[in-house]
Enzyme design. Structure first.
Site, PDB file in Angstrom:
ATOM      1  N   TYR A  74      20.827 -45.919 -23.243  1.00 42.38           N
ATOM      2  CA  TYR A  74      20.968 -44.773 -24.154  1.00 42.38           C
ATOM      3  C   TYR A  74      22.366 -44.735 -24.759  1.00 42.38           C
ATOM      4  CZ  TYR A  74      16.787 -42.642 -21.993  1.00 42.38           C
ATOM      5  OH  TYR A  74      15.531 -42.371 -21.549  1.00 42.38           O
ATOM      6  N   GLU A 102       8.372 -38.811 -25.634  1.00 40.97           N
ATOM      7  CA  GLU A 102       8.067 -38.858 -27.064  1.00 40.97           C
ATOM      8  C   GLU A 102       6.611 -39.198 -27.364  1.00 40.97           C
ATOM      9  OE1 GLU A 102       9.905 -40.977 -25.241  1.00 40.97           O
ATOM     10  OE2 GLU A 102       9.833 -43.037 -26.000  1.00 40.97           O
TER      11      GLU A 102
HETATM   12  N1  BES Z   1      11.335 -42.009 -23.336  1.00 42.06           N
HETATM   13  C1  BES Z   1      12.256 -41.206 -22.609  1.00 42.06           C
HETATM   14  C2  BES Z   1      11.772 -40.815 -21.250  1.00 42.06           C
HETATM   15  C3  BES Z   1      11.406 -41.973 -20.347  1.00 42.06           C
HETATM   16  C4  BES Z   1      12.128 -43.151 -20.351  1.00 42.06           C
HETATM   17  C5  BES Z   1      10.352 -41.851 -19.473  1.00 42.06           C
HETATM   18  C6  BES Z   1      11.760 -44.200 -19.508  1.00 42.06           C
HETATM   19  C7  BES Z   1       9.997 -42.891 -18.642  1.00 42.06           C
HETATM   20  C8  BES Z   1      10.704 -44.070 -18.659  1.00 42.06           C
HETATM   21  C9  BES Z   1      12.632 -39.944 -23.380  1.00 42.06           C
HETATM   22  O1  BES Z   1      12.664 -40.115 -24.758  1.00 42.06           O
HETATM   23  C10 BES Z   1      14.024 -39.577 -22.991  1.00 42.06           C
HETATM   24  O2  BES Z   1      14.873 -40.380 -23.199  1.00 42.06           O
HETATM   25  N2  BES Z   1      14.252 -38.376 -22.459  1.00 42.06           N
HETATM   26  C11 BES Z   1      15.563 -37.907 -22.119  1.00 42.06           C
HETATM   27  C12 BES Z   1      16.051 -36.979 -23.212  1.00 42.06           C
HETATM   28  C13 BES Z   1      17.518 -37.011 -23.489  1.00 42.06           C
HETATM   29  C14 BES Z   1      18.083 -38.374 -23.688  1.00 42.06           C
HETATM   30  C15 BES Z   1      17.848 -36.109 -24.658  1.00 42.06           C
HETATM   31  C16 BES Z   1      15.470 -37.189 -20.786  1.00 42.06           C
HETATM   32  O3  BES Z   1      14.365 -37.136 -20.220  1.00 42.06           O
HETATM   33  O4  BES Z   1      16.457 -36.706 -20.279  1.00 42.06           O
HETATM   34 ZN    ZN Z   2      14.281 -41.334 -25.392  1.00 40.21          ZN
END
Ligand code: BES
Ligand code: ZN
Length: 587
Positions: free
Chosen positions: A374, A262
């Site tokens: 999540y 994000e």
């Molecule tokens: N912020 C996260 C990705 C992240 C988390 C990177 C922790 C490094 C450390 C991003 O918003 C995310 O949650 N991506 C998910 C998307 C999904 C939940 C729709 C992914 O990468 O799968």
């Molecule tokens: Zn996220």
């Protein structure tokens, strides 16, 4: 002295940097960034200032006028990196650090031309979350300290730098080089600093939104993301005005380890989103939702990571519900619950990591990463919504976003505000059990819908060798198929083959579906599953797909050697974080 964050050397007694100005030359041949960071302090200060660094080569620390300052580097620590302590003379308002990064910088992936879609130019991108910003620049790398940023990237003239910031244009550089300039006026946690350099082209999606990608990918990306402006409008109705001016998306090379990131104004997204049917735009809904939950209101430390991700999954599903209806959102919730159950099993021996609020002292956040914050976070918020009623809950959400905008907060800040605005609600929901207890409380909400029941019944019958008829099969939408595949019990090799013939699963473009089917194939022990796994693991570096497929391969003696063989072949193409994950699976 008091540390502000288990993952940072930042000290509550010390001065605070409110701005960083980067001037970095991107050297693809050496794989280093070289230049300087100018840190501006909130007020004129004196005494020690502890900064986070990792694998940086420090050349000099000086005043803005170039007078040397005394500093020392502590011995490196595995998780935290290396503390840089600078001694500030009285009245110091700013300091400049001359440095270069290491080719192994944990925030950076340097890609050879062969690892890009175009195959002709190199590519570089950063991924700072959770604690990798310190390998890019010396700073106070904690979400508690929000920072503004300016940047000058010197890049080869045929490439372009993009930053999660407002572009200020381009200046001439030295021979064969240009300088791309940026300014990030809103203060953000350092994990949101982000940039990429490559042969990138834009396609406008609306007046405030564009998608960027390598030339050969950008048209497909523009088609897939056609609905972004509508999504923005729906999100604004739900959560209030979008505060970041532009919403652009950069479609990354295949090795990008996440679905999306994000980064403010410029979401980074995996190319595996480009399924050709717009079925994976929930990832964009998620990253867009972070503009409110995460970027506007941020977790203070990774112990409160669920405030970022739980709220964002909740917000993502509200956006999907508004766009596609409650049934569709419910299917996504069911997919999420399935993933949560897998994670809870993975952490059976480390139940402390299945709390919403975690104790992260001595824990590497990349190793603790899972879907628990999540999906458990989502269910907790859904429980609160259930108890409060949607109207009251929506008023609460808007008030929460307003109260904490541009702040970094803890779980207690959230709970205190909940108690103020919806008195009695937290005890009614058993908030303590959700927040500090492991696993799921017995009264956790259960995703329910008629369609869900039908799909589960269809999966149960497939287990008995009875497949849906052709009419029902062709009508199955991608997310329905996913629910079906997740619910299917172990199939015989025969039925597995028939299922593929019926649904064409192994030929789908969507990695979401293909990986779910590969898991079914591997469990059925069919030969085709091994080759399908190999193709998939070559095609993507997205950890969401690597983890379950490698886990399934490594779990059974017949495919364990194959897992190692595939990894030997693909290792060099994966991001370092993804390598760590795969290596922990392969043991
Ligand atoms: N912020 C996260 C990705 C992240 C988390 C990177 C922790 C490094 C450390 C991003 O918003 C995310 O949650 N991506 C998910 C998307 C999904 C939940 C729709 C992914 O990468 O799968
Ligand atoms: Zn996220």
């Amino acid at each position: 002295m008091a540390r502000l964050d288990p993952h940072s050397y930042a000290d509550s007694e010390q001065p605070v940097a409110e701005r960083i100005d980067l001037a970095l030359r991107v050297d693809f041949a050496q794989r280093v960034l070289a230049g300087s960071a100018l840190l501006t302090l909130r007020e004129a200060s004196a005494g020690p200032l502890d900064l986070d660094t990792r694998d940086l080569r420090i050349g000099a620390v000086e005043t803005p006028e170039g007078k040397p300052l005394r500093y020392e580097l502590a011995p490196p620590e595995r998780i935290l990196g290396t503390r840089l302590r600078v001694h500030l003379p009285p009245g110091t308002r700013a300091l400049r650090i001359r440095y270069s990064t290491s080719p192994e910088a944990s925030a950076l992936q340097w890609l050879a031309p062969s690892q890009t879609a175009g195959g002709r130019h190199p590519y570089l991108y950063s991924q700072c979350q959770p604690i990798h910003a310190r390998s890019l620049a010396p700073l106070q790398d904690t979400a508690r300290i929000r920072i503004r940023a300016g940047a000058r990237f010197t890049v080869p003239e045929h490439l372009r730098a993009l930053m999660a910031a407002a572009p200020l244009g381009r200046e001439a550089g030295g021979e064969g080089e240009v300088v791309d300039l940026f300014e990030m006026p809103q203060p953000v946690p350092p994990y949101l600093l982000a940039f990429a350099v490559g042969d990138l082209s834009p396609r406008q999606l609306s007046t405030r939104s564009a998608v960027w990608a390598e030339r050969s990918v950008v048209d497909a990306a523009a088609w897939e993301l056609d609905g972004v402006e509508t999504m923005l409008q729906v999100a604004e109705v739900l959560f209030g005005p979008y505060e970041w001016e532009r919403y652009d998306v950069l479609v990354m090379p295949p090795s990008f380890p996440f679905g999306g990131m994000e980064n403010p104004r410029l979401t980074f997204a995996t190319p595996s989103l480009l399924a050709g049917d717009r079925s994976l735009v929930n990832v964009i809904a998620h990253e867009l939702a972070h503009a409110w939950t995460g970027n506007l209101v941020s977790n203070a430390t990774l112990e409160h990571f669920w405030l970022n991700e739980g709220f964002t999954v909740y917000a993502e599903r509200r956006i999907l519900e508004a766009l596609e209806g409650a049934e569709a959102a419910e299917l996504h919730a069911a997919v999420g619950l399935h993933e949560l159950e897998v994670s809870l099993r993975r952490f059976a021996k480390r139940p402390e990591l299945t709390r919403l609020r975690t104790d992260m002292q001595g824990v590497d956040p990349d190793e603790a990463y899972s879907t628990v914050p999540y999906e458990k976070g989502y269910l907790f918020l859904r429980r609160l919504e259930e108890l409060a009623g949607r109207d009251r809950w929506d008023l609460f959400l808007r008030a929460y976003l307003d109260r904490f905008r541009f702040q970094s907060i803890t779980t207690d800040d959230f709970l205190r505000f909940l108690d103020q605005r919806l008195p009695g609600m937290s005890s009614k929901a058993g908030a303590d059990r959700w927040i500090d207890g492991p696993g799921l409380p017995p009264d956790a909400p259960q995703p329910r819908s008629r369609r869900l029941d039908e799909l589960r019944e269809m999966a149960r019958r497939a287990g008995e060798g009875v497949l849906p008829d052709e009419n029902a099969a062709v009508r199955l939408q991608p997310t329905e198929l996913l629910v079906f595949l997740q619910s299917v019990p172990e199939l015989s090799a025969d039925v597995c083959g028939q299922l593929d013939a019926l649904l064409g699963l192994s030929r789908r473009r969507s990695l979401e579906l293909r990986h779910a089917f590969v898991l079914v194939q591997l469990r059925a022990g069919v030969e085709a599953g091994r080759e399908a796994a190999r193709w998939l693991l070559r095609e993507t570096g997205r950890m969401k797909y690597l983890r379950p497929v490698y886990t399934e391969l490594a779990r059974r003696p017949q495919t364990r050697a194959l897992a190692r063989e595939i990894y030997e072949e693909t290792r060099a193409t994966y991001h370092p974080i993804a390598r760590t994950v795969v290596e922990s699976i392969l043991g």
